[in-house]
Motif scaffolding. Structure first.
Motif, short mmCIF file in Angstrom:
data_model
loop_
_atom_site.label_atom_id
_atom_site.label_comp_id
_atom_site.label_asym_id
_atom_site.label_seq_id
_atom_site.Cartn_x
_atom_site.Cartn_y
_atom_site.Cartn_z
N LEU A 98 0.86 -1.18 0.00
CA LEU A 98 0.00 0.00 0.00
C LEU A 98 0.90 1.23 0.00
O LEU A 98 1.87 1.31 0.75
N VAL A 99 0.57 2.19 -0.83
CA VAL A 99 1.38 3.39 -0.97
C VAL A 99 0.59 4.60 -0.48
O VAL A 99 -0.58 4.78 -0.85
N ASN A 100 1.24 5.43 0.36
CA ASN A 100 0.67 6.69 0.80
C ASN A 100 1.43 7.81 0.09
O ASN A 100 2.65 7.93 0.24
N GLN A 101 0.72 8.62 -0.69
CA GLN A 101 1.40 9.67 -1.46
C GLN A 101 0.40 10.73 -1.87
O GLN A 101 -0.71 10.43 -2.30
N ARG A 106 -3.21 10.60 -0.73
CA ARG A 106 -4.01 9.43 -1.10
C ARG A 106 -3.26 8.18 -0.68
O ARG A 106 -2.05 8.18 -0.51
N TRP A 107 -4.02 7.09 -0.47
CA TRP A 107 -3.38 5.81 -0.20
C TRP A 107 -4.03 4.77 -1.12
O TRP A 107 -5.16 4.94 -1.57
#
Length: 340
Positions: A260-263, A266-267
């Motif tokens: 999972l990417v948080n950037q 947004r995630w």
């Protein structure tokens, strides 16, 4: 007999699935090599053979199976061609990994079942690859352990981003929900006794002539109710999920909790776009298990009985889809060769 512990495999059918299996055996699977490839398209099969090297190309499955280099057969041709290939393999007593469907209908599947029984031993493993997926394997082990109590309900979701132009409404059952049919029988160790198909209003993105999505409901001989959402044109990706509701808890697989990417406020993660990506590991494990068992002189995994049972449930499902009625599944008595 496999030479120097390496199984010579003839891959019958070099379309999308067959070509992927050729690549898999050539690059990933240990203890096996592609000895022959077969396809009615001579130009295509010659190209596939060249990509492997040291591999013979044939347009006739019987000719490939007659080769001294061939110890086993992987059938990945279209379903209507499976029966003839299987019977030829039986004639030579060759072990077979047969992609689903075993055959397209219950009558022909029953003929294959009877032919294998005449051999007196199993020769076929059917390619229901979800049994080799690690997530589904953990769910199977959890249910078999009994810690959650008896299963009561099984909720399933099967979503595709889109379907090819030749896809028909019946293929929702025969090509898609067939996996949930085997999954249900395997996870619960119960037979499906009836099928009902319910229809919401169709998606505006569904092709003409296809009511998509649909809700398919199974009843089992153990009293479990199973619902399957089949949504073949969801648009956003490929998802297969299952949740078992039991007496003392629930368990769910298929949420694809990878990275999972948080950037940028947004995630999120990534949704696989087709089955060859989502079940790549399952296919690898399935073929490796088949090769390992064959080299040991055994046949394991989904049997011809499982292929026949799935075909019978598909026939009931297609009738239920057409009539809107609850349709009973008709099975012959399970032969001794396929009993635990």
């Amino acid at each position: 007999m496999a030479q120097q512990g390496t199984l010579g495999v003839a891959v019958v059918g070099t379309g999308r699935m067959g070509a992927d299996h050729v690549r898999r055996i050539h690059e990933v699977t240990s203890g096996a090599r592609v000895a022959a490839v077969v396809d009615v398209d001579a130009e295509r099969v010659e190209a596939v053979a060249r990509s492997v090297g040291g591999c013979a190309a044939y347009t006739d499955p019987a000719a490939a199976m007659a080769s001294a280099e061939v110890d086993a057969v992987l059938v990945a041709s279209p379903g209507p061609a499976h029966e003839a290939a299987l019977l030829e393999a039986f004639r030579r007593d060759l072990p077979v990994l047969c992609e689903k469907p075993l055959t397209p209908d219950a009558a022909s599947a029953l003929r294959v079942l009877e032919a294998e029984q005449r051999l007196g031993h199993r020769r076929v493993q059917v390619g229901f690859m979800r049994r080799y997926d690690p997530e589904f394997g953990r769910l199977k082990a959890l249910l078999a352990g009994g810690g959650l109590g008896r299963p009561l309900l099984l909720h399933c979701r099967h979503r595709n981003a889109s379907v090819p132009s030749f896809f028909t409404e019946q293929m929702l059952i025969n090509d898609s929900v067939v996996h949930e049919m085997d999954q249900t029988r395997w996870l619960l160790e119960q037979e499906i006794t009836s099928v009902t198909v319910l229809r919401p209003r169709p998606s505006g993105h569904a092709p003409a002539g296809i009511g998509d999505p649909q809700l398919v409901v199974f009843e089992t001989d153990g009293g479990v109710l199973v619902d399957v959402e089949i949504f073949a044109t969801c648009g956003f990706g490929y998802q297969v999920q299952a949740e078992a509701v039991c007496e003392r808890g629930t368990a769910r697989v298929g949420d694809a909790h990878g990275m999972l990417v948080n950037q940028a406020g947004r995630w999120g993660g990534e949704i696989a776009q087709d089955f060859t990506v989502r079940f790549r590991e399952a296919y690898d494990r399935q073929v490796q298990a088949w090769v390992d068992a064959t080299l040991r002189g055994t046949v394991e995994g989904p049997s011809a009985w499982d292929g026949y049972a799935a075909a019978a449930v598909c026939e009931a499902g297609v009738r239920a889809q057409a009539t809107g009625e609850r349709v009973a599944v008709e099975l012959v008595e399970r032969p001794a060769l396929y009993r635990p």
